[in-house]
Design an enzyme around this catalytic site. Structure first.
Site, PDB file in Angstrom:
ATOM      1  N   GLU A   1      39.675  33.894  38.837  1.00 46.70           N
ATOM      2  CA  GLU A   1      40.155  33.995  40.211  1.00 46.70           C
ATOM      3  C   GLU A   1      40.475  35.400  40.710  1.00 46.70           C
ATOM      4  O   GLU A   1      40.166  35.732  41.850  1.00 46.70           O
ATOM      5  CB  GLU A   1      41.411  33.122  40.362  1.00 46.70           C
ATOM      6  CG  GLU A   1      41.125  31.645  40.239  1.00 46.70           C
ATOM      7  CD  GLU A   1      42.400  30.836  40.105  1.00 46.70           C
ATOM      8  OE1 GLU A   1      43.068  30.925  39.049  1.00 46.70           O
ATOM      9  OE2 GLU A   1      42.748  30.136  41.059  1.00 46.70           O
TER      10      GLU A   1
ATOM     11  N   ARG B   1      51.732  28.832  44.994  1.00 49.50           N
ATOM     12  CA  ARG B   1      51.076  30.058  44.536  1.00 49.50           C
ATOM     13  C   ARG B   1      50.963  31.074  45.684  1.00 49.50           C
ATOM     14  O   ARG B   1      50.945  32.278  45.448  1.00 49.50           O
ATOM     15  CB  ARG B   1      49.709  29.777  43.902  1.00 49.50           C
ATOM     16  CG  ARG B   1      49.214  30.957  43.074  1.00 49.50           C
ATOM     17  CD  ARG B   1      47.943  30.652  42.301  1.00 49.50           C
ATOM     18  NE  ARG B   1      48.151  30.199  40.942  1.00 49.50           N
ATOM     19  CZ  ARG B   1      48.334  31.008  39.888  1.00 49.50           C
ATOM     20  NH1 ARG B   1      48.376  32.314  40.039  1.00 49.50           N
ATOM     21  NH2 ARG B   1      48.498  30.505  38.684  1.00 49.50           N
TER      22      ARG B   1
END
Lengths: 753, 551
Positions: free
Chosen positions: A707, A304
Site C-alpha cells: 500500500e 486508518r
C-alpha cells in the site's frame, strides 16, 4: 531469483477461478439486483423467470436456511434484500440455470415492485440527516483549540477526494461444489477465504468445518476482494446445497462495477495553524466518509484515515474527528491504502494552502515538519527507526528538486500555453492490521520424501508476489533449490482462521509463520543428522545448497537423502507454525496505543506538463526513494512500487467514479471509467530503495510494500495544481480530486456562454 | 436461443479455420464471439475475459489471413469478433505462441522486467507484442526488398512513418505553435543514431499495446520490456525472406507457423463456404455488421441470437482510390487501413497520427469507416473528420446507388437519412488543394483508447491571411455530429484578425446544445469546444487568439 509465477503468467498457464475445469453438471448463477437506490420491496415476481428454458431455480431471501447476513464489522447487510433496498445494484434474487446466458436472461426477467424512498448520495446531506454508520471517532494530541492563538497564520479549507474503482482485471467469481454431509467446497477469487467460510456457514446454517474454501490465485484484488468477494461465493454455495449440483458465477464487468463498492469518497474540512517560518503548530480536521449503504469495512477504513491524518509530519497539536456517513450507494470498501490516502490528501492540501499564504514553496513546509525519531503520532505511538529525512535527502541526491524547479521555471517562461508543475510527496504508513487481533497467521509446511517441499499459508496470491516471497523465505531457511518448493493454493483446511491478505501484511505475517515452520523442520532434520553422524553439537551440522555438512565436512548426504533417512527413522516431516505480531496494542476507548509494528517511509518527486489550452496533461517523471527494508525480492518490490504509483496517480487524475442524483453509476464500464494506460505512464518512473533500513519485526528485515507507495500518486494532484497556478497565478481553485481534464479546464477558465 | 423476445431463428455455420496448430471443423452459431468459443468450447483458457467491450485487451488474439502466399496477422479483441469472421483464418492464442520448453524473447522480457504481477492481462500483452514483432519483421522485409530493387522511396517509407508517429505523440500536447520552442527542439533532436531508432521503435511498439490495460504494474515495467524486445529485434533484424520464417528462427513464433500458409490455402481450395449474402435476411435483419466493434459492445448478450446482414467479401476487398478531384474510401475500409494508406498520407499528412486517438490497435483493425458513420454516435471520430471534409456518401442497395452529403446524413440522435438496407458503399472527399489545412482536435479523459468528450475538425484554405472553403465539425455538443455551418460561413473570406475568434465563437456557441453525461458536464463541453476551436485557429495563426480573449 526466478519468478515462477511470472513464467506461468506469460505462458497463459496460470489458473484463475474461471479457468478451472468444472465438474460435469455445473450450473450457472446470475444475480438480479435493484434498479432503485432506496425503497421498500412490495413484491418480487419470478414467475416468468421460473418458466424460462434452462432456468433451474430462482432463490430469494426466504430460501436462505441460515442467517441472511453478510456484514462483517456491523451486521447491517443482507445477502439478498428482502424488505427494502438501499442502493442501486443491491442483489435480491439469484437465478440458477444451465448456462450463464440462461441465468442472465432469467435474472433480467425478474421484476421487483419497489416503492421509492428519498435517495441520499451526498455525504454532507447524510451527515446533516444524522445517517451515521457508527459513532464518530476522534484522535487528539496536545490541545489544538488553545494553540491557534500562538500561530502566525491560521487557515481553513475544504478538500475532497473521489471514489476509485478497483478494476481488478479478473472480475468477482466463485464456484461451489456440494460435498457429502451437507457441506460445500468453494473455489473463490477472494482475499479472505476465512470470511467466505464464516459467512457461508452462517448463511447455510452449517458448521464452519463443513465449508472448505480454496483460492488458487486472484487476477488482482487491491482490497476489492477483501470483503466483497464473499457474497458471490455464498450465493454459489446456497445454490449448490439447494440444488445438489455445482454452481458457478463469474460477474460480467458491468454487473461487477454496479454491484460492488469502491474506494470511499471523502469531504474534509481543515484548519491549520503555522508560524511564519513554516512550522506547523496545530491541525484540526473533520473527515466525512461516504460509506455507502452498509458498514462493510468502513469503520476500519475511517480509523486508518485518522491514523494517517498527519502523514509524514510531526504536528504537536492535533484534533481529528471522523464520521462514517450512510448514503444510498453500494457499500464502499477496502482499497489499497485503506483510508490512509484520503487522510494524507487533506494535510497536503492544507500545507499547499499555507505555502501560498506564506509565499513559500510547499516543499519548504513539508521538509521543515518531517517526522523525526521519537516524535509522537496523534495515536500515541512514537516514531522509531524514522526514515522520513533519510528518504527526503536520498531523493534530493537522486533527483534534485532544484533541477525540477529550474526545468519548470525555464519552460514556463518560454511557453505561454503549456506549463510544467512539480510536487514532492513524502509518505509514512503504519504496518499492521489496526484491529490488533487480526495480526496472526499460520503456515503448514510438508517435506515430501523426495525432498520437495509444499508450503501452505493463509496468504492469497493476487499479483503482489507473496508466494514468491514466502518461497524465497523457505528456500533461504532450507538452502535448497527454489524449484523444490511449491506454494500451495490458499485453503481453509490447511490454514484455518486466517486473516485476510490485506493491509500490506501478507508477506510479513505469513512469511514469519512460514519461516518459523521451516526453521522447526530444519532443526528437526539437523538433530537427526547430528545423531546419525555422532555429532554432539547440532549447530555444527549444516545444510547448504542441498548438501549436509558436519563440522564443515561434506557428509556425502544430499538434502534428499537427509529427508528420506529422516522419514525412515520416523521423524515428522510436517510442521504447522503460528505467528502473532508482538508488542502491538491499541485502546479504542482512548484512541492511544502502539498499533503498528513499524512504519514505511518514502519520498517522491512528481513532474507534469499541462496543456492549458485544452486542459489535458501528461505525467513527465516520477522519481521515488522508497524504504523497503531489506527486500525479500527486489524485482517484485520494484514492480509493486511502480504499479502503486500509477494507481495512485490514476486516483488523483483520470479515474472518476460518477453517480447521478438517483444513485445510478454512470461510469459503469471501461469505456467510461478510464485507468492509466501505456501512454499515460510517464517515461521516467525511477525508484530507488533506501539503503541501510533495518526492521527486526519481519522476515529478514524486509518491509511491507503493497500500500504505501500508492500515496506517492497524491503528488500528481499538487504538481498539476502548481501548473494551473503557473498559468493563472493566485487563482483560487477548489481542492477536489480527481483533477480530471474537465476540472482542470474549469480551473483554468471561467464558465463560458 | 432467446425465446422470450420472439427470435427463434436457427443460425448455423460450418466453421472451418485453424486455431493455433489445430484444424477446426465445427457447426457453430456464427454470432457467438470468438472469446466464448475459445474458452468454453476449446478450453483455451489463456485468453481472458476482462470487460467484453474491447477496452482491456485481456482477450487479444491474432487473426491471420491468407494474402497471396503470405499470412498477414492483425491483433483483434476476441470478445467482439463473431465466429463468422474467423472462417478460413488462423486464430493465434497464447497457447499457440508457447514454445515447448523455453520462453519466447517477448515472454522473457516481460518476466525479466517485472511486467507481470497478477498475470490476468499478460497473455493479451504477449499477443499484441508478438503482433508487433510480426509487423516489424514485415516492414524490414519490405525495406530490404525495396533496397534490393533500388526503390529508395519505399525503402524510406516505414522509417518516415515511425517518425511521424513520434513527432505527433511528443508534440500533440504542445502543438500550439507560438513559443513552445522546447517541444520543437525536442522533436527535431531525434536523430538517426541507434538508440534513437530504438526509442522510435518503443513508441511504435507502445502503440500496438494501446488496447491492453494492466492494472497491477501501471505499465512502467512493460515499457522496459518493450525496450528490451526492441533491442533484441535490432540485434536480430530480418535481412530478407519471409517475416514468419525469420520470427520462427528467432524463437518468437513456434515452428508450426511455417505450415499455416499452405494449410489455409488448402482450406481456401476446398472452398470454405462464405456466409451467403442473404437478401431476404437483409429485409428483416435488424443489424448490418461491418466490423461490429460497437454493436457487439451494446448487444453483448443478444447478438448471437440475432439474424444479421453481413457485408459480402467483394465489398471488403475494395481499396481506397483517387479520381481527378476526389479520394474514394470504401465503407468497409478499416480505420487502420485508412490510417496507414499511402494515399491518405499523401493528401492529409499527419492525419495518421491524429487517428491514433481512435480506439486502439485491435479496434482499428476491425472497425470500419462505414460502420463508424452508420453507428451515428454524436462523437464518432470518423464522422467528425468527414463532416468537416464535406464528404459525399454513396449509398447502395443491390445495384441501385445514390449520393448523399454526410452533412445531410444525420437527422436526429442516432437517426439516419438512409434506408435500413442501404449500405454505405463509398465515402468520397474532395482532394485538398495546396493551400488547404486540416486540423483535428479531440479531448477525452484519457488521451488514448477513450471516447471524446468533445472532438472537432476544421479544414480551410489559406490565402494572404484570409480563410476560404472553411468546414468545421463539432462532436459531443449536440444530438449528432454537427457541421458548424454558420460559424464556417462567417469565417469564410473574412480576414483573420484578433477579434475574429471572439465573433466566431459567439456564432458557434449558438449552434451547439451540449448535455451533461458520463463524458462531462454541458458547461465543460461548451468551454472545451471553444478551446478546441481556438486550437484550430492557433495552429495556423500562432498568437492570433490571446490568453485574455479566453478568460
Amino acid at each position: 531469483m526466478k519468478n515462477f509465477d511470472a513464467v506461468k503468467h506469460v505462458r497463459g498457464e496460470s489458473k484463475f477461478v474461471d479457468d478451472i475445469l468444472v465438474p460435469e453438471g455445473t450450473l450457472w448463477a446470475h444475480v438480479a439486483y435493484s434498479r432503485i437506490a432506496h425503497g421498500h420491496i412490495k413484491s418480487i415476481d419470478c414467475s416468468s423467470a421460473r418458466s424460462m428454458a434452462g432456468v433451474k431455480a430462482v432463490l430469494l431471501a426466504a430460501d436462505i436456511p441460515g442467517e441472511n447476513q453478510i456484514g462483517g464489522i456491523v451486521a447491517d447487510e443482507p445477502l439478498l434484500a428482502e424488505h427494502s433496498v438501499h442502493y442501486r445494484g443491491q442483489p435480491f434474487a439469484i437465478v440458477i440455470a444451465d448456462s450463464a446466458l440462461a441465468a442472465r436472461y432469467g435474472a433480467e426477467a425478474i421484476t421487483a415492485e419497489i416503492t421509492p424512498l428519498p435517495v441520499i448520495t451526498d455525504v454532507r446531506e447524510a451527515f446533516a440527516k444524522n445517517e451515521l454508520i457508527i459513532p464518530p471517532m476522534q484522535f487528539e494530541l496536545g490541545d489544538a483549540a488553545s494553540e491557534w492563538a500562538h500561530c502566525d497564520i491560521v487557515l481553513k479549507g475544504t478538500a475532497e477526494t473521489g471514489g476509485q474503482e478497483h478494476l481488478y482485471l479478473e472480475t468477482q467469481g466463485a464456484f461451489a461444489i456440494p460435498v457429502e454431509g451437507g457441506g460445500v467446497k468453494i473455489v473463490s477469487s477472494t482475499q479472505s477465504p476465512t470470511a467466505v467460510q464464516r459467512v457461508t456457514a452462517k448463511v447455510l446454517n452449517i458448521a464452519m468445518h463443513l465449508v472448505e474454501v480454496d483460492v488458487p490465485r486472484l487476477g488482482g484484488g487491491f482490497g476489492g476482494k477483501e470483503d466483497q468477494a464473499t457474497q458471490w461465493a455464498a450465493m454459489c454455495a446456497l445454490g449448490a446445497v439447494k440444488l445438489g449440483r455445482p454452481v458457478k458465477m463469474i460477474l460480467h464487468r458491468q454487473d461487477d462495477m454496479r454491484m460492488t463498492g469502491k474506494r470511499h469518497p471523502y469531504v474534509s474540512d481543515y484548519t491549520i495553524g503555522l508560524k511564519n517560518d513554516g512550522t506547523i503548530l496545530a491541525y484540526d480536521v473533520v473527515f466525512y466518509q461516504n460509506a455507502g449503504a452498509a458498514a462493510d469495512l468502513s469503520p476500519a477504513v475511517l480509523q486508518r484515515t485518522l491514523f494517517h491524518c498527519t502523514n509524514s509530519y510531526y504536528i504537536p497539536h492535533v484534533k481529528a474527528v471522523a464520521y462514517s456517513c450512510r448514503t444510498n450507494l453500494p457499500p464502499n470498501t477496502a482499497f489499497r491504502g485503506f483510508g490512509g490516502p484520503q487522510g494524507k490528501f487533506v494535510i497536503e492540501a492544507a500545507i499547499v494552502a499555507a505555502a501560498e499564504a506564506l509565499h513559500v514553496e510547499p516543499l519548504l513546509i513539508q521538509k521543515k515538519n518531517l517526522l523525526k525519531e521519537g516524535d509522537e503520532f496523534p495515536y500515541g505511538q512514537v516514531t522509531e527507526r524514522c526514515q522520513a529525512h533519510a528518504c527526503w535527502e536520498a531523493l534530493e541526491e537522486k533527483s534534485p528538486i532544484e533541477a525540477a524547479r529550474k526545468r519548470a521555471s525555464e519552460f514556463n517562461a518560454l511557453n505561454e500555453w503549456t506549463k510544467k508543475g512539480y510536487a514532492v510527496m513524502p509518505i509514512c504508513f503504519g504496518i499492521s492490521f489496526t484491529n490488533t487481533m487480526m495480526n496472526q497467521a499460520s503456515a503448514l509446511v510438508h517435506i515430501y520424501t523426495d525432498g520437495s517441499v509444499g508450503v501452505s499459508t493463509g496468504a492469497v496470491e493476487m499479483g503482489q508476489g507473496v508466494n514468491m516471497k514466502i518461497l524465497s523465505i523457505a528456500r533461504t531457511v532450507f538452502s535448497i533449490r527454489p524449484e523444490s518448493i511449491k506454494l500451495e493454493t490458499t485453503n481453509t483446511t490447511r490454514a484455518a482462521n486466517a486473516s485476510p491478505t490485506a493491509a500490506s501484511t501478507g508477506a510479513d505475517l505469513n512469511g514469519m509463520a512460514a519461516q518459523l515452520a521451516c526453521g522447526v523442520l530444519l532443526d528437526r532434520l539437523k538433530r537427526f543428522a547430528a545423531e546419525r553422524f555422532d555429532q554432539p553439537y547440532v549447530d555444527l551440522i549444516d545444510v547448504r545448497d542441498e548438501v549436509v555438512y558436519n563440522e564443515e565436512h561434506d557428509t556425502g548426504w544430499t538434502w534428499q537423502r537427509l529427508v528420506a533417512e529422516a522419514n525412515s527413522a520416523r521423524i515428522s516431516l510436517t510442521c504447522q507454525h503460528f505467528y502473532a505480531t508482538p508488542e502491538i496494542h491499541f485502546n479504542r476507548d482512548t484512541s492511544k496505543g502502539h498499533p503498528f509494528a513499524y512504519h514505511v517511509f518514502g519520498t517522491a518527486l512528481v513532474e507534469v506538463t499541462l496543456d492549458c489550452l485544452r486542459g489535458i496533461y501528461e505525467i513527465d517523471a516520477v522519481n521515488v526513494v522508497h524504504d523497503a527494508g531489506h527486500s525479500l525480492h527486489p524485482a517484485i518490490d520494484l514492480s509493486q512500487v511502480e504499479g502503486a504509483v500509477m494507481q495512485g496517480i490514476g486516483w488523483m487524475t483520470i479515474e472518476e467514479v460518477v453517480y447521478d442524483k438517483d444513485g445510478r453509476l454512470l461510469t459503469d464500464a471501461l469505456s467510461t471509467y478510464k485507468v492509466p494506460d501505456m501512454h499515460f505512464a510517464p517515461n521516467v518512473l525511477s525508484v530507488d530503495f533506501l539503503q541501510h533500513s533495518e526492521n527486526p519485526l519481519t522476515p529478514f528485515n524486509s518491509k511491507a510494500i503493497g500500500e504505501p507507495p500508492f500515496m506517492y500518486g497524491i503528488g500528481a494532484y499538487f504538481a498539476l495544481l502548481s501548473a494551473v497556478k503557473a498559468f493563472r497565478p493566485g487563482k483560487q481553485v477548489p481542492i477536489v480530486a480527481p483533477l480530471t481534464p474537465e476540472r482542470v479546464l474549469q480551473a483554468l477558465y471561467e464558465k463560458c456562454s | 436461443m432467446r425465446t422470450t423476445k420472439g427470435v427463434s431463428r436457427t443460425m448455423e455455420l460450418s466453421l472451418e479455420c485453424i486455431i493455433n496448430d489445430s484444424i477446426i471443423a465445427e457447426t457453430v452459431n456464427p454470432g457467438i464471439v470468438l472469446l466464448d468459443f475459445l474458452r468454453r468450447h476449446e478450453h483455451l483458457t489463456g485468453t481472458k475475459e476482462g470487460c467484453r467491450e474491447g477496452d482491456c485487451g485481456a482477450c487479444t488474439v491474432l487473426l491471420g489471413e491468407l494474402r497471396g502466399s503470405e499470412v498477414v496477422y492483425t491483433s483483434v479483441n476476441s470478445c467482439l469478433l463473431p465466429l463468422a469472421d474467423v472462417q478460413g483464418k488462423h486464430v493465434v492464442t497464447i497457447e499457440g505462441i508457447n514454445q515447448p520448453a523455453e520462453l519466447t524473447p517477448i515472454q522473457q522480457a516481460i518476466v525479466d522486467e517485472g511486467g507481470t504481477q497478477c498475470g490476468f492481462c499478460t497473455p493479451g500483452f504477449i499477443l499484441s507484442l508478438t503482433g508487433y514483432c510480426m509487423k516489424d519483421a514485415q516492414t524490414h522485409a519490405k525495406r530490404e526488398a525495396a533496397q534490393a530493387s533500388g526503390d529508395s522511396a519505399a525503402a524510406g517509407e516505414s522509417a518516415a512513418n515511425i517518425s511521424g508517429v513520434i513527432s505527433s505523440a511528443a508534440a500533440a500536447i504542445l502543438a500550439i505553435g507560438e513559443a513552445d520552442t522546447i517541444a520543437a527542439a525536442d522533436t527535431t533532436a531525434i536523430s538517426a543514431n541507434e538508440t534513437d531508432a530504438i526509442s522510435r521503435a518503443d513508441a511504435k511498439a507502445s502503440t500496438t499495446v494501446d488496447g491492453n490495460v494492466c492494472r497491477c504494474t501501471g505499465h512502467a515495467p512493460i515499457k522496459k520490456a518493450i525496450r528490451r524486445i526492441n533491442e533484441y529485434l535490432s540485434l536480430h533484424p530480418n535481412t530478407g525472406g519471409s517475416p514468419i520464417s525469420h520470427l520462427v528462427g528467432q524463437k518468437i513464433l513456434p515452428d508450426y507457423f511455417q505450415t499455416i500458409p499452405s494449410r489455409l490455402g488448402e482450406l481456401q481450395k476446398r472452398g470454405t463456404p462464405e456466409q451467403p449474402f442473404d437478401e431476404t435476411v437483409g429485409e428483416t435483419a435488424p443489424y448490418i455488421v461491418s466490423g461490429g466493434t460497437d454493436l457487439y459492445v451494446q448487444k453483448a448478450f443478444t447478438m448471437h441470437a440475432e439474424p444479421v446482414l453481413r457485408i459480402p467479401s467483394h465489398y471488403q476487398r475494395a481499396k481506397i482510390s483517387e479520381s481527378d478531384d476526389a479520394i474514394h474510401i470504401p465503407g468497409t475500409t478499416t480505420v487502420e487501413d485508412f490510417r496507414s494508406s499511402p494515399l491518405i498520407e499523401k493528401y492529409f499528412p499527419g492525419l495518421a497520427s491524429d487517428l491514433l486517438l481512435f480506439g486502439s490497435t485491435p479496434i482499428r483493425n476491425r472497425a470500419t469507416i462505414g460502420g463508424n458513420l452508420a453507428n451515428a454516435s454524436p462523437i464518432a471520430d470518423m464522422a467528425c473528420l468527414f463532416m468537416a471534409l464535406n464528404a459525399d456518401l454513396t449509398l447502395q442497395e443491390n445495384d441501385v446507388t445514390r449520393t448523399l452529403a454526410l452533412r445531410k446524413f444525420y437527422t436526429g440522435y442516432k437517426q439516419l437519412a438512409k434506408k435500413r438496407t442501404e449500405l454505405i458503399a463509398m465515402i468520397s472527399v474532395a482532394k485538398p488543394g495546396p493551400a488547404s489545412h486540416l486540423s483535428y482536435e479531440k479531448v477525452s479523459r484519457r488521451k488514448y483508447l477513450d471516447i471524446a468528450s468533445v472532438n472537432s475538425a476544421m479544414i480551410f484554405d489559406l490565402h494572404d491571411g484570409t480563410l476560404s472553403n472553411v468546414g468545421i465539425s463539432a462532436g459531443g455538443v449536440g444530438p449528432t455530429m454537427l457541421h458548424l455551418a454558420k460559424t464556417s460561413a462567417y469565417l469564410n473570406d473574412t480576414p483573420m484578425d484578433a477579434l475574429l475568434f471572439a465573433k466566431a465563437w459567439t456564432i458557434a456557441s449558438a449552434e451547439i446544445s451540449p448535455i451533461s453525461d458520463a463524458r462531462g458536464s454541458a458547461d465543460y463541453k461548451r468551454l472545451l469546444l471553444r478551446q478546441l476551436l481556438a486550437a484550430h485557429i492557433m495552429r495556423c495563426f500562432p498568437g492570433m487568439v490571446k490568453k485574455e480573449a479566453l478568460a
